[in-house]
Scaffold this motif. Structure first.
Motif, mmCIF file in Angstrom:
data_model
loop_
_atom_site.group_PDB
_atom_site.id
_atom_site.type_symbol
_atom_site.label_atom_id
_atom_site.label_comp_id
_atom_site.label_asym_id
_atom_site.label_seq_id
_atom_site.Cartn_x
_atom_site.Cartn_y
_atom_site.Cartn_z
ATOM 1 N N GLY A 33 3.279 -1.707 1.416
ATOM 2 C CA GLY A 33 3.063 -0.276 1.629
ATOM 3 C C GLY A 33 3.620 0.564 0.497
ATOM 4 N N LEU A 34 4.783 0.182 0.009
ATOM 5 C CA LEU A 34 5.399 0.888 -1.113
ATOM 6 C C LEU A 34 4.525 0.782 -2.355
ATOM 7 C CD1 LEU A 34 7.715 2.293 -2.619
ATOM 8 C CD2 LEU A 34 8.851 0.061 -2.784
ATOM 9 N N ALA A 35 4.046 -0.419 -2.646
ATOM 10 C CA ALA A 35 3.188 -0.613 -3.823
ATOM 11 C C ALA A 35 1.901 0.190 -3.704
ATOM 12 C CB ALA A 35 2.871 -2.094 -4.004
ATOM 13 N N ILE A 36 1.324 0.243 -2.503
ATOM 14 C CA ILE A 36 0.083 0.994 -2.281
ATOM 15 C C ILE A 36 0.337 2.485 -2.444
ATOM 16 C CG2 ILE A 36 -1.615 1.631 -0.526
ATOM 17 C CD1 ILE A 36 -1.210 -1.288 0.573
ATOM 18 N N ALA A 37 1.418 2.977 -1.868
ATOM 19 C CA ALA A 37 1.748 4.408 -1.999
ATOM 20 C C ALA A 37 1.967 4.771 -3.460
ATOM 21 C CB ALA A 37 2.991 4.718 -1.171
ATOM 22 N N GLY A 67 1.105 -13.881 -5.196
ATOM 23 C CA GLY A 67 0.528 -12.640 -5.693
ATOM 24 C C GLY A 67 1.594 -11.570 -5.852
ATOM 25 N N ALA A 68 1.255 -10.537 -6.585
ATOM 26 C CA ALA A 68 2.138 -9.386 -6.755
ATOM 27 C C ALA A 68 1.667 -8.253 -5.852
ATOM 28 C CB ALA A 68 2.130 -8.922 -8.213
ATOM 29 N N PRO A 69 2.585 -7.472 -5.283
ATOM 30 C CA PRO A 69 2.183 -6.330 -4.459
ATOM 31 C C PRO A 69 1.209 -5.403 -5.174
ATOM 32 C CG PRO A 69 4.537 -6.703 -4.247
ATOM 33 C CD PRO A 69 4.050 -7.623 -5.339
ATOM 34 N N GLU A 70 1.374 -5.288 -6.487
ATOM 35 C CA GLU A 70 0.503 -4.404 -7.264
ATOM 36 C C GLU A 70 -0.949 -4.869 -7.243
ATOM 37 O OE1 GLU A 70 4.620 -3.810 -8.223
ATOM 38 O OE2 GLU A 70 3.403 -5.651 -8.303
ATOM 39 N N GLU A 71 -1.170 -6.179 -7.091
ATOM 40 C CA GLU A 71 -2.536 -6.696 -7.041
ATOM 41 C C GLU A 71 -3.218 -6.308 -5.732
ATOM 42 O OE1 GLU A 71 -2.523 -10.665 -9.762
ATOM 43 O OE2 GLU A 71 -1.095 -10.697 -8.102
ATOM 44 N N VAL A 72 -2.458 -6.283 -4.655
ATOM 45 C CA VAL A 72 -2.993 -5.787 -3.382
ATOM 46 C C VAL A 72 -3.241 -4.286 -3.481
ATOM 47 C CG1 VAL A 72 -2.569 -5.533 -0.908
ATOM 48 C CG2 VAL A 72 -1.797 -7.595 -2.110
ATOM 49 N N ALA A 73 -2.297 -3.571 -4.061
ATOM 50 C CA ALA A 73 -2.414 -2.118 -4.187
ATOM 51 C C ALA A 73 -3.647 -1.714 -5.001
ATOM 52 C CB ALA A 73 -1.151 -1.542 -4.820
ATOM 53 N N ALA A 74 -3.938 -2.453 -6.050
ATOM 54 C CA ALA A 74 -5.109 -2.143 -6.880
ATOM 55 C C ALA A 74 -6.397 -2.317 -6.087
ATOM 56 C CB ALA A 74 -5.117 -3.029 -8.120
ATOM 57 N N THR A 75 -6.431 -3.324 -5.222
ATOM 58 C CA THR A 75 -7.610 -3.529 -4.377
ATOM 59 C C THR A 75 -7.784 -2.378 -3.400
ATOM 60 O OG1 THR A 75 -7.288 -5.918 -4.554
ATOM 61 C CG2 THR A 75 -8.708 -5.141 -2.769
ATOM 62 N N VAL A 76 -6.690 -1.924 -2.817
ATOM 63 C CA VAL A 76 -6.741 -0.780 -1.897
ATOM 64 C C VAL A 76 -7.219 0.468 -2.630
ATOM 65 C CG1 VAL A 76 -5.371 0.752 -0.430
ATOM 66 C CG2 VAL A 76 -4.973 -1.722 -0.370
ATOM 67 N N ARG A 77 -6.680 0.681 -3.827
ATOM 68 C CA ARG A 77 -7.095 1.859 -4.606
ATOM 69 C C ARG A 77 -8.595 1.847 -4.862
ATOM 70 N NH1 ARG A 77 -7.964 1.935 -9.699
ATOM 71 N NH2 ARG A 77 -6.591 0.163 -10.162
ATOM 72 N N PHE A 78 -9.134 0.665 -5.194
ATOM 73 C CA PHE A 78 -10.577 0.570 -5.424
ATOM 74 C C PHE A 78 -11.358 0.903 -4.150
ATOM 75 C CE2 PHE A 78 -14.348 -2.184 -4.927
ATOM 76 C CZ PHE A 78 -15.190 -1.521 -5.808
ATOM 77 N N LEU A 79 -10.957 0.338 -3.026
ATOM 78 C CA LEU A 79 -11.689 0.580 -1.775
ATOM 79 C C LEU A 79 -11.610 2.038 -1.343
ATOM 80 C CD1 LEU A 79 -10.699 -2.609 0.243
ATOM 81 C CD2 LEU A 79 -12.938 -2.085 -0.741
ATOM 82 N N GLU A 91 4.669 -11.685 -3.245
ATOM 83 C CA GLU A 91 6.112 -11.580 -3.502
ATOM 84 C C GLU A 91 6.667 -10.314 -2.841
ATOM 85 O OE1 GLU A 91 8.254 -13.482 -4.696
ATOM 86 O OE2 GLU A 91 7.333 -14.903 -6.079
ATOM 87 N N THR A 92 7.214 -10.480 -1.639
ATOM 88 C CA THR A 92 7.850 -9.383 -0.911
ATOM 89 C C THR A 92 9.177 -9.883 -0.360
ATOM 90 O OG1 THR A 92 6.823 -9.971 1.202
ATOM 91 C CG2 THR A 92 5.600 -8.449 -0.231
ATOM 92 N N ASP A 93 9.917 -8.986 0.297
ATOM 93 C CA ASP A 93 11.191 -9.392 0.898
ATOM 94 C C ASP A 93 10.982 -10.525 1.891
ATOM 95 O OD1 ASP A 93 12.490 -7.471 -0.564
ATOM 96 O OD2 ASP A 93 12.545 -5.994 1.055
ATOM 97 N N MET A 94 9.845 -10.496 2.603
ATOM 98 C CA MET A 94 9.577 -11.509 3.619
ATOM 99 C C MET A 94 9.429 -12.895 2.989
ATOM 100 S SD MET A 94 6.514 -11.552 6.471
ATOM 101 C CE MET A 94 6.850 -9.835 6.860
ATOM 102 N N THR A 95 8.665 -12.991 1.913
ATOM 103 C CA THR A 95 8.446 -14.298 1.295
ATOM 104 C C THR A 95 9.658 -14.758 0.493
ATOM 105 O OG1 THR A 95 7.346 -13.248 -0.598
ATOM 106 C CG2 THR A 95 5.941 -14.038 1.191
ATOM 107 N N ILE A 155 -11.726 -8.217 2.247
ATOM 108 C CA ILE A 155 -11.450 -8.574 0.851
ATOM 109 C C ILE A 155 -10.175 -9.406 0.794
ATOM 110 C CG2 ILE A 155 -11.127 -7.731 -1.491
ATOM 111 C CD1 ILE A 155 -13.773 -6.831 -0.278
ATOM 112 N N PRO A 156 -10.281 -10.700 0.462
ATOM 113 C CA PRO A 156 -9.060 -11.503 0.322
ATOM 114 C C PRO A 156 -8.382 -11.244 -1.008
ATOM 115 C CG PRO A 156 -10.988 -12.845 -0.111
ATOM 116 C CD PRO A 156 -11.499 -11.478 0.242
ATOM 117 N N VAL A 157 -7.066 -11.126 -0.969
ATOM 118 C CA VAL A 157 -6.255 -11.069 -2.194
ATOM 119 C C VAL A 157 -5.204 -12.163 -2.012
ATOM 120 C CG1 VAL A 157 -4.891 -9.607 -3.731
ATOM 121 C CG2 VAL A 157 -6.643 -8.573 -2.269
ATOM 122 N N ASP A 158 -5.649 -13.410 -2.205
ATOM 123 C CA ASP A 158 -4.841 -14.542 -1.757
ATOM 124 C C ASP A 158 -4.834 -15.727 -2.720
ATOM 125 O OD1 ASP A 158 -7.375 -15.589 -1.477
ATOM 126 O OD2 ASP A 158 -7.287 -15.838 0.698
ATOM 127 N N GLY A 159 -5.304 -15.516 -3.935
ATOM 128 C CA GLY A 159 -5.305 -16.608 -4.907
ATOM 129 C C GLY A 159 -6.243 -17.745 -4.560
#
Length: 239
Positions: A15-19, A204-216, A179-183, A229-233
């Motif tokens: 969420g932080l990366a997306i924001a 994956g990096a949070p930024e890679e998920v965030a970029a996908t959200v930005r596109f959508l 790569e988050t606190d959980m993993t 949309i999978p962002v899962d390598g």
């Protein structure tokens, strides 16, 4: 054009990366957070933090009023807030199961329903739901989490059919191991075991998920709705 954006669970992790990504793109971003304080970097970007537990309908309504007063009707909603309470089925309590569904699925229902009111009047909007590869593959010890994240797929595709004629898109992003606190809490052995299953052989990096959200959420994705949309390598390919 600067839009009113709301990211639930935006004070950490994905969420932080997306924001951060949407704020850097020029949008007026508000985030919800249930506990703790938002990081200073979000405040420096001009993000609006709103304390909200999405399992409480009254708090959801109040949060939207705060956001609308500050930024106007929500034009982009990213439903990211979620929890996990992992346990094997026979050891999982009723509360472990229902609390995860209440947050991850029912909580998403609440914020989407509230945001869609303004979007329907405007005949425009972007909804992005954050699911998980676990919702597609399944995972031992996560029947509650997997059920909630799988439910988001049916929920999102039904919304796409229901709201599409009003110019509102709804898509689902299914991150893999990021790569988050959980993993980071996993042992080295667990991390190695996971990476062996990922064709790209990395987290994956949070930024890679965030970029996908930005596109959508962008104008370029105006003809994409009901997509998962999978962002899962490559971990969940074929699902």
């Amino acid at each position: 054009m600067s839009r009113s954006v709301l990211v639930t669970g935006g004070n950490r992790g994905l969420g932080l990366a997306i924001a951060r990504e949407l704020a850097a793109a020029g949008d007026k971003v508000a985030i919800t957070h249930r506990s703790g304080e938002p990081p200073q970097e979000l405040l420096d970007l001009g993000c609006l933090p709103v304390r909200c537990d999405i399992t409480e309908p009254e708090q959801v309504e109040q949060a939207f009023k705060v956001v609308e007063d500050a930024h106007g009707k929500v034009e982009v909603l990213v439903a990211n807030a979620g929890i996990n309470r992992d346990q094997l089925l026979l050891r999982m309590s009723e509360e472990d199961f229902t609390s995860v569904l209440e947050t991850n699925l029912t909580g998403t229902f609440r914020v989407v329903k509230r945001a869609s009111k303004g979007m329907l009047r405007a005949r425009s909007g972007r909804i992005v739901l954050i699911s998980s590869v676990v919702g597609l593959l399944g995972s031992a010890g996560q029947v509650n989490y997997a059920a909630s994240k799988s439910g988001l797929v049916g929920f999102g595709r039904s919304l796409a059919r229901e709201l599409g004629s009003r110019g509102i898109t709804c898509n689902v992003v299914a991150p893999g191991f990021i790569e988050t606190d959980m993993t980071r809490e996993l042992t080295e052995t667990q991390r190695d075991s996971i990476i062996e299953r990922v064709p790209l052989a990395r987290y994956g990096a949070p930024e890679e998920v965030a970029a996908t959200v930005r596109f959508l959420a962008s104008a370029e994705a105006a003809y994409i709705t009901g997509a998962v949309i999978p962002v899962d390598g490559g971990l969940g390919m074929g699902h």
